[in-house]
Motif scaffolding. Structure first.
Motif, PDB file in Angstrom:
ATOM      1  N   VAL A 157       2.489   6.781  -7.509  1.00 37.11           N
ATOM      2  CA  VAL A 157       3.204   5.596  -8.003  1.00 37.11           C
ATOM      3  C   VAL A 157       3.073   4.451  -7.006  1.00 37.11           C
ATOM      4  CG1 VAL A 157       5.462   4.654  -8.644  1.00 37.11           C
ATOM      5  CG2 VAL A 157       4.798   6.950  -9.410  1.00 37.11           C
ATOM      6  N   GLU A 158       3.304   4.728  -5.733  1.00 32.11           N
ATOM      7  CA  GLU A 158       3.218   3.685  -4.703  1.00 32.11           C
ATOM      8  C   GLU A 158       1.818   3.093  -4.630  1.00 32.11           C
ATOM      9  OE1 GLU A 158       4.694   5.535  -1.138  1.00 32.11           O
ATOM     10  OE2 GLU A 158       6.734   5.652  -1.940  1.00 32.11           O
TER      11      GLU A 158
ATOM     12  N   HIS B  92      -5.798   2.131 -11.145  1.00 25.90           N
ATOM     13  CA  HIS B  92      -6.577   3.014 -10.278  1.00 25.90           C
ATOM     14  C   HIS B  92      -6.141   2.837  -8.826  1.00 25.90           C
ATOM     15  CE1 HIS B  92      -8.756  -0.787 -10.840  1.00 25.90           C
ATOM     16  NE2 HIS B  92      -9.126  -0.663  -9.587  1.00 25.90           N
ATOM     17  N   ALA B  93      -6.383   3.890  -8.048  1.00 25.45           N
ATOM     18  CA  ALA B  93      -6.024   3.870  -6.632  1.00 25.45           C
ATOM     19  C   ALA B  93      -6.842   4.920  -5.891  1.00 25.45           C
ATOM     20  CB  ALA B  93      -4.528   4.155  -6.467  1.00 25.45           C
TER      21      ALA B  93
ATOM     22  N   GLN C 108       5.080   5.690 -13.278  1.00 27.09           N
ATOM     23  CA  GLN C 108       5.775   6.922 -12.898  1.00 27.09           C
ATOM     24  C   GLN C 108       5.287   8.105 -13.742  1.00 27.09           C
ATOM     25  OE1 GLN C 108       9.774   5.429 -13.381  1.00 27.09           O
ATOM     26  NE2 GLN C 108       9.977   4.981 -11.191  1.00 27.09           N
ATOM     27  N   GLU C 109       5.006   7.850 -15.006  1.00 26.46           N
ATOM     28  CA  GLU C 109       4.439   8.906 -15.862  1.00 26.46           C
ATOM     29  C   GLU C 109       3.090   9.361 -15.302  1.00 26.46           C
ATOM     30  OE1 GLU C 109       5.497  10.569 -18.557  1.00 26.46           O
ATOM     31  OE2 GLU C 109       7.343   9.464 -18.963  1.00 26.46           O
ATOM     32  N   PHE C 110       2.277   8.392 -14.840  1.00 28.93           N
ATOM     33  CA  PHE C 110       0.991   8.752 -14.236  1.00 28.93           C
ATOM     34  C   PHE C 110       1.205   9.554 -12.956  1.00 28.93           C
ATOM     35  CE2 PHE C 110      -1.351   5.446 -16.749  1.00 28.93           C
ATOM     36  CZ  PHE C 110      -2.284   6.325 -17.289  1.00 28.93           C
TER      37      PHE C 110
ATOM     38  N   ARG D  91      -1.885  -1.355  -5.840  1.00 29.42           N
ATOM     39  CA  ARG D  91      -3.115  -1.867  -6.466  1.00 29.42           C
ATOM     40  C   ARG D  91      -2.784  -2.956  -7.487  1.00 29.42           C
ATOM     41  NH1 ARG D  91      -5.754  -4.445  -8.775  1.00 29.42           N
ATOM     42  NH2 ARG D  91      -7.842  -4.218  -9.598  1.00 29.42           N
ATOM     43  N   GLU D  92      -1.740  -2.766  -8.255  1.00 30.11           N
ATOM     44  CA  GLU D  92      -1.337  -3.763  -9.251  1.00 30.11           C
ATOM     45  C   GLU D  92      -0.924  -5.078  -8.597  1.00 30.11           C
ATOM     46  OE1 GLU D  92      -1.398  -3.724 -12.739  1.00 30.11           O
ATOM     47  OE2 GLU D  92      -2.562  -1.904 -12.403  1.00 30.11           O
TER      48      GLU D  92
END
Length: 154
Positions: free
Chosen positions: A44-45, A66-67, A26-28, A50-51
Motif C-alpha cells: 500500500v505504501e 505499480h511499484a 489496500q485491496e491490492f 508511486r501515485e
C-alpha cells in the motif's frame, strides 16, 4: 512476455465495495500478501508513493498501479475488477473499474517496463475490457486475461 507468467489465478479478485482509491490500493495490498507473500502495508505504501509521482489511471476505466520491491525475484501482477467504479485521478477524469497492479523487483528495469507495456496494450483493447466487465467471476477473469497469450502462441 505472457500475462500468464506474471499473474496467478489467486491474484485475481472481484471487489464489491472499494469506496476510494486508497481502499482499492489496500485491496491490492491484501491480494499481494495472500498471492505472493508481500507485506500488505508495504505494498500500500509503495503504491501510494508511486501515485504521488503521477496517477496511473490510464483512461477508459483502467488503472495500472505499480511499484518496486526488494524482496521480489520477478515481476508479478494482481488484477481487480470493481463492481462499482472509483475515482482514480485518471488522465480522462473518468472513474475506473479495471485495475491491474504490477509489483517488480527493485532492480528490474527493462523487465518491469516490458510487463507494464504488455498489460497496457492488453487492456487498451476495448473488446478485452468489455469481456472483463461482463464476467464478474475471478476464474473467468483470469482466463480472459491470459487467453490472448495462448492464442498468440498457437
Amino acid at each position: 512476455m505472457d500475462l500468464s507468467t506474471i499473474l496467478k489465478p489467486e491474484a485475481v479478485r472481484v471487489v464489491t465495495a472499494a469506496s476510494s482509491k486508497k481502499r482499492l490500493l489496500q485491496e491490492f495490498g491484501d491480494l499481494a500478501e495472500s498471492a505472493y507473500g508481500l507485506k500488505a502495508q508495504a505494498v500500500v505504501e509503495a503504491l501510494i508513493e508511486r501515485e504521488s509521482l503521477g496517477p496511473t489511471g490510464v483512461g477508459h476505466g483502467v488503472a495500472l498501479p505499480h511499484a518496486r520491491f526488494q524482496d521480489l525475484q520477478s515481476v508479478v501482477g494482481a488484477f481487480i475488477l470493481l463492481e462499482k467504479p472509483v475515482d482514480f485521478n485518471a488522465v480522462d477524469r473518468q472513474p475506473i473499474d479495471i485495475a491491474f497492479a504490477l509489483f517488480a523487483p527493485e532492480e528490474a528495469g527493462v523487465e518491469h517496463l516490458k510487463a507494464l507495456a504488455k498489460v497496457s496494450r492488453h487492456l487498451r483493447e476495448a473488446s478485452i475490457c468489455a469481456k472483463l466487465r461482463a464476467n464478474p467471476d475471478a476464474a473467468t477473469l483470469f482466463t480472459i486475461l491470459t487467453e490472448d497469450d495462448k492464442v498468440q502462441a498457437a
